[in-house]
Design an enzyme around this catalytic site. Structure first.
Site, PDB file in Angstrom:
ATOM      1  N   GLU A  50       6.636 -44.842 -52.090  1.00 53.44           N
ATOM      2  CA  GLU A  50       6.377 -43.422 -51.837  1.00 53.44           C
ATOM      3  C   GLU A  50       4.988 -43.158 -51.264  1.00 53.44           C
ATOM      4  OE1 GLU A  50       7.665 -44.706 -54.549  1.00 53.44           O
ATOM      5  OE2 GLU A  50       9.541 -43.654 -55.031  1.00 53.44           O
ATOM      6  N   PHE A 112      13.657 -39.376 -69.742  1.00 55.56           N
ATOM      7  CA  PHE A 112      13.591 -40.503 -68.814  1.00 55.56           C
ATOM      8  C   PHE A 112      13.103 -40.026 -67.443  1.00 55.56           C
ATOM      9  CE2 PHE A 112      15.720 -43.238 -65.593  1.00 55.56           C
ATOM     10  CZ  PHE A 112      14.966 -44.380 -65.847  1.00 55.56           C
ATOM     11  N   GLN A 113      12.082 -40.667 -66.923  1.00 52.40           N
ATOM     12  CA  GLN A 113      11.478 -40.345 -65.626  1.00 52.40           C
ATOM     13  C   GLN A 113      10.974 -38.913 -65.528  1.00 52.40           C
ATOM     14  OE1 GLN A 113      14.090 -41.911 -62.500  1.00 52.40           O
ATOM     15  NE2 GLN A 113      13.024 -43.875 -62.737  1.00 52.40           N
ATOM     16  N   LYS A 162      16.422 -30.837 -61.651  1.00 45.01           N
ATOM     17  CA  LYS A 162      17.740 -31.211 -61.153  1.00 45.01           C
ATOM     18  C   LYS A 162      18.783 -30.108 -61.353  1.00 45.01           C
ATOM     19  CE  LYS A 162      20.819 -35.195 -61.069  1.00 45.01           C
ATOM     20  NZ  LYS A 162      21.071 -36.530 -61.630  1.00 45.01           N
ATOM     21  N   MET A 472     -16.391 -54.273 -46.240  1.00 45.91           N
ATOM     22  CA  MET A 472     -17.353 -53.200 -46.441  1.00 45.91           C
ATOM     23  C   MET A 472     -18.082 -53.371 -47.775  1.00 45.91           C
ATOM     24  SD  MET A 472     -18.904 -50.750 -45.266  1.00 45.91           S
ATOM     25  CE  MET A 472     -18.176 -49.851 -43.901  1.00 45.91           C
TER      26      MET A 472
HETATM   27  C1  LIG Z   1      -7.254 -47.835 -51.928  1.00 47.75           C
HETATM   28  C2  LIG Z   1      -8.670 -48.279 -51.868  1.00 47.75           C
HETATM   29  N1  LIG Z   1      -9.136 -49.202 -52.738  1.00 47.75           N
HETATM   30  C3  LIG Z   1     -10.431 -49.613 -52.677  1.00 47.75           C
HETATM   31  C4  LIG Z   1     -11.285 -49.093 -51.756  1.00 47.75           C
HETATM   32  C5  LIG Z   1     -12.746 -49.552 -51.718  1.00 47.75           C
HETATM   33  N2  LIG Z   1     -13.029 -50.229 -50.445  1.00 47.75           N
HETATM   34  C6  LIG Z   1     -13.590 -49.575 -49.409  1.00 47.75           C
HETATM   35  S1  LIG Z   1     -13.694 -50.521 -48.027  1.00 47.75           S
HETATM   36  C7  LIG Z   1     -13.032 -51.847 -48.836  1.00 47.75           C
HETATM   37  C8  LIG Z   1     -12.808 -53.131 -48.114  1.00 47.75           C
HETATM   38  C9  LIG Z   1     -11.770 -53.001 -47.054  1.00 47.75           C
HETATM   39  O1  LIG Z   1     -11.360 -54.290 -46.669  1.00 47.75           O
HETATM   40  P1  LIG Z   1     -10.613 -54.534 -45.316  1.00 47.75           P
HETATM   41  O2  LIG Z   1      -9.446 -53.645 -45.179  1.00 47.75           O
HETATM   42  O3  LIG Z   1     -10.371 -55.997 -45.201  1.00 47.75           O
HETATM   43  O4  LIG Z   1     -11.666 -54.030 -44.241  1.00 47.75           O
HETATM   44  P2  LIG Z   1     -13.084 -54.649 -43.801  1.00 47.75           P
HETATM   45  O5  LIG Z   1     -14.140 -53.858 -44.517  1.00 47.75           O
HETATM   46  O6  LIG Z   1     -13.090 -56.093 -44.199  1.00 47.75           O
HETATM   47  O7  LIG Z   1     -13.114 -54.401 -42.342  1.00 47.75           O
HETATM   48  C10 LIG Z   1     -12.736 -51.540 -50.162  1.00 47.75           C
HETATM   49  C11 LIG Z   1     -12.174 -52.479 -51.150  1.00 47.75           C
HETATM   50  C12 LIG Z   1     -10.757 -48.107 -50.884  1.00 47.75           C
HETATM   51  N3  LIG Z   1     -11.512 -47.510 -49.959  1.00 47.75           N
HETATM   52  N4  LIG Z   1      -9.462 -47.734 -50.937  1.00 47.75           N
END
Ligand SMILES: Cc1ncc(C[n+]2csc(CCOP(=O)(O)OP(=O)(O)O)c2C)c(N)n1
Ligand SMILES: [Mg+2]
Lengths: 560, 164
Positions: A50, A112-113, A162, A472
């Site tokens: 979802e 449930f749910q 529902k 990042m």
């Molecule tokens: C759903 C979610 N979980 C954690 C984060 C924290 N976060 C921000 S950037 C990042 C790394 C992203 O990794 P990737 O997609 O490999 O991109 P890169 O920075 O390596 O280009 C994380 C874990 C986030 N922004 N969103």
């Protein structure tokens, strides 16, 4: 008035709103509606999860400008949409979520749910409604579409028990709904526009910051005209990218934490700052002390609660940005001779631009990969991004000609948004090539949506800037935690090429910008969902960077 | 920080109180009291909240409330024109005759009413502005408070102005 079941009324209400697609995952609490959908022309796009369906609805909404609709069952179906709703809400994207619920007689019993989705989503929606009787369904759905797509747009949820789906009632379908407490159309105040114009006309170093609101209101033409008239350079927030063409001589590009040099050096020099449909997020301003210390600020926003929330302004215009800028422009024209180009300013911008563009030019650096993608994409096309370093490189270096070409999860920064959002966007604009600029971590979060792209005939291209790390976060640890790497290693990724193939998509490993360009062009030409895996340096940083808590001018340009 | 009174009209329907309370919780606004009651002859309820906030936050409270679909009208009441009252019900331990006399006198001094008399216990009702109730409680403290229930402030502005 016609007697019909709640489910029939639901389908009819959606048809009356002109809904073309329903994105979702089915379940017990929504079966009566699914049964009636068989008789409708609305196309149902079944999802893998979802969250992905909600991002599809969001991508559809951002690109089409019309509400995107996600339909899910109660309980886990409903809780799975929360991230998607928050993502849409924070970026003011009109998403309507329709959730099944256990029968009213069982609500409150931990049946449930059953989950309290009204309580759970109250903080991440613009409004939400629980239907209490079948007869309310047409009004509730009309209200959801109206509220989500007017004023500052956002996410609206309708929870439908529902029994209200199966009960019969004499249904009335209103053409219009009204609320005592909701009046979205505010005319900008002409006195305030006059003051704004006077300030701007007298300004020596006026600067404009455009945010998502400038794009949402379709104000970009007016904005550019005003900028040219004032010779005011225009920086943008992440959501405002596209408010001015990247190659415009007055364009400063992205401002803030990973803003371009031209933006972060020139914004603080402003004596008058016009902020249009932006909300002074910490990622855009850096430390407020260093933001625009000598500027008198004019703030335009449709949402009155954004005015003076983070930064005080001296002139405040509440209302539609397009109308407001048009008003200001006319009044400036009466007060000031305009026309000649500020050659010094344009030259400085050009020099800073060159600096931003040459920070890292090694062959497969982030910026070079983004520029290669840009070269391969036709002018009429759309890119979306995931979240991380790749997103910031895209925001800095993916040149656009105007609004509608670049979409990203700005406010929430939701990894995994890109791939499903690209599919939703493709549903909205099947005529345009769609590409997601992704990272390995982000892609892995929602790659299961490739199945939908292939199955439903919404071909998208995904370029994974694959550095094998949560880049990042690694960058922050490198720069601010003395290289103490922790929690940034992904469990071993699958082979993305084989993964793509197993979904019936094309997988390509591209090890040069040339190969990237070739693969993108082929995927577009052959209209094939394609995953392009690009191995990248795990140690590369995104520059410029303003360290958290520092001012715009405290730019790091490289080094560590 | 200064106390401010904000009154607002909301749709009188299920879930609205939750959404208002949720807004205050999630944005970290500090509520001193909140009162709700239906408005006669209307589908609306009136809520009054007393908040502890500096001016930027106060402004945000008004605007964020106003933004809610179910909130019809919001007003920050002018402190110079505002009449504000709350009701206190208090149970006092008064087995000692001297304490009893003192309690009755204090209640009378604050124009309260004795509602119930028991050999050991007095129950009184006192209404007044919040600071007066606070003062009353300070006086009655040494006598012995068994139990109490305060309503929080209801408020309205003087003169020919109204929240509608
Ligand atoms: C759903 C979610 N979980 C954690 C984060 C924290 N976060 C921000 S950037 C990042 C790394 C992203 O990794 P990737 O997609 O490999 O991109 P890169 O920075 O390596 O280009 C994380 C874990 C986030 N922004 N969103
Ligand atoms: Mg990565």
């Amino acid at each position: 008035m016609t007697e019909m079941t709640g489910a029939e009324a639901y389908v009819k209400a959606l048809e009356k709103e002109g809904v073309k697609y329903l994105f979702g995952v089915t379940g017990a609490a929504i079966i009566p509606i699914c049964d009636d959908l068989l008789k409708s022309k609305i196309r149902y796009i079944g999802g893998a999860h979802e969250q992905g369906s909600t991002h599809m609805a969001d991508g559809y909404a951002r690109v089409s400008g019309h509400p995107g609709v996600v339909q899910v069952t109660s309980g886990p179906g409903a809780t799975n949409i929360v991230t998607g709703l928050a993502t849409a809400q924070l970026d003011s994207s009109p998403v309507v979520a329709l959730t099944g619920q256990v029968p009213l007689s069982m609500v409150g019993t931990d049946a449930f749910q059953e989950v309290d989705i009204i309580g759970i989503t109250a903080s991440v929606t613009k409004h939400n409604i629980q239907v209490m009787e079948a007869v309310e369904i047409p009004h509730a759905i009309k209200s959801a579409f109206y509220i989500s797509s007017t004023g500052r747009k956002g996410a609206v949820l309708v929870d439908i028990p529902k029994d209200t789906q199966t009960d019969k009632a004499d249904m009335v379908f209103p053409d219009k709904v009204e609320f005592r407490g909701y009046h979205p159309n505010i005319e900008p105040n002409s006195q305030e526009m006059h003051w704004a114009a006077t300030l701007l006309a007298k300004a020596r170093r006026p600067v404009i910051i455009a945010g998502g609101g400038a794009i949402a209101s379709g104000a970009t033409m007016e904005l550019i005209e005003l900028a040219e008239m004032l010779q005011a350079p225009v920086a943008t927030s992440l959501m405002g990218k596209g408010a001015i063409p990247s190659n415009h001589p007055l364009s400063l590009g992205l401002c803030g934490m990973h803003g371009r040099c031209e933006a972060n050096y020139i914004v603080p020099e402003a004596d008058v700052l016009l902020v249009v449909g932006a909300r002074f997020s910490d990622r855009t301003t850096g430390s407020l002390r260093g933001f625009a210390p000598n500027a008198r600020i004019i703030h335009i926003d449709v949402d009155r609660s954004e005015i003076d929330k983070n930064v005080d302004s001296i002139t405040r215009i509440v209302g539609d940005a397009k109308l407001a800028i048009r008003g200001i422009r006319e009044k400036v024209a009466q007060q000031r001779n305009t026309g000649h180009t500020d050659e010094d300013l344009v030259k400085r911008i050009k020099e800073f631009k060159a600096q931003s563009d040459t920070l890292n030019t090694s062959p497969l650096s982030g910026p070079e990969v983004i520029r290669a993608i840009r070269r391969a994409m036709p002018p009429d096309s759309i890119v979306v991004t995931d979240v991380g370093q790749h997103q910031m490189w895209a925001a800095q270096h993916y040149d656009v000609r105007g609004p509608g070409e670049f979409f990203t999860s700005g406010g929430l920064g939701t990894m995994g948004w890109g791939t499903p959002a690209a599919i939703g966007a493709k549903a909205a604009r099947p005529d345009l090539p769609l590409l997601n600029i992704s990272g390995d971590g982000s892609f892995a979060m929602t790659e299961n949506n490739l199945a939908i792209a292939v199955d439903e005939g919404f071909p998208v291209t995904v370029v994974i800037l694959n550095n094998g790390v949560l880049g990042m976060v690694a960058q922050w640890q490198r720069l601010f935690y003395n290289r103490r790497y922790s929690t940034i290693q992904r469990p071993k990724h699958p082979d993305f090429v084989k993964l793509a193939e197993s979904y019936g998509a094309t997988g390509v490993k591209a090890e040069s910008t040339k190969q990237i360009e070739t693969a993108i062009k082929r995927s577009i030409k052959e209209k094939q969902t394609t995953v392009i895996d690009v191995p990248m340096d795990p140690e590369e940083n995104v520059y410029p960077m303003i360290p958290p808590g520092m001012g715009l001018k405290d730019i790091l340009l490289g080094g560590a | 920080m200064p106390l401010h009174t904000v009154s607002f009209l909301v749709e009188n329907k299920p879930g609205v109180l939750f959404k208002v309370a949720n807004l205050f919780r999630r944005r970290g606004y500090n509520i001193q009291s909140l009162t709700v009651g239906p408005v006669e002859g209307s589908p609306l309820s009136r809520m009054t909240v007393v908040v502890d906030a500096e001016s930027r936050i106060l402004n945000q409270i008004v605007e964020q409330l106003d933004k809610m679909v179910d909130v019809v009208k919001v007003k920050r009441l002018d402190p110079l024109r505002t009449l504000s009252r709350e009701l206190l019900l208090i149970k006092m331990k008064t087995s000692d005759p001297i304490a009893r006399i003192e309690a009755v006198n204090t209640v009378n001094a604050y124009h309260g009413l004795i509602l119930d008399v028991d050999p050991d216990i007095l129950i009184a009702e006192v209404t007044g502005p919040t600071d007066e109730i606070d003062e009353f409680l300070k006086r009655i403290g040494p006598i012995g408070i068994e139990e109490m229930s305060r309503t929080g402030a209801a408020a309205i502005e003087r003169g020919n102005v109204k929240l509608a």
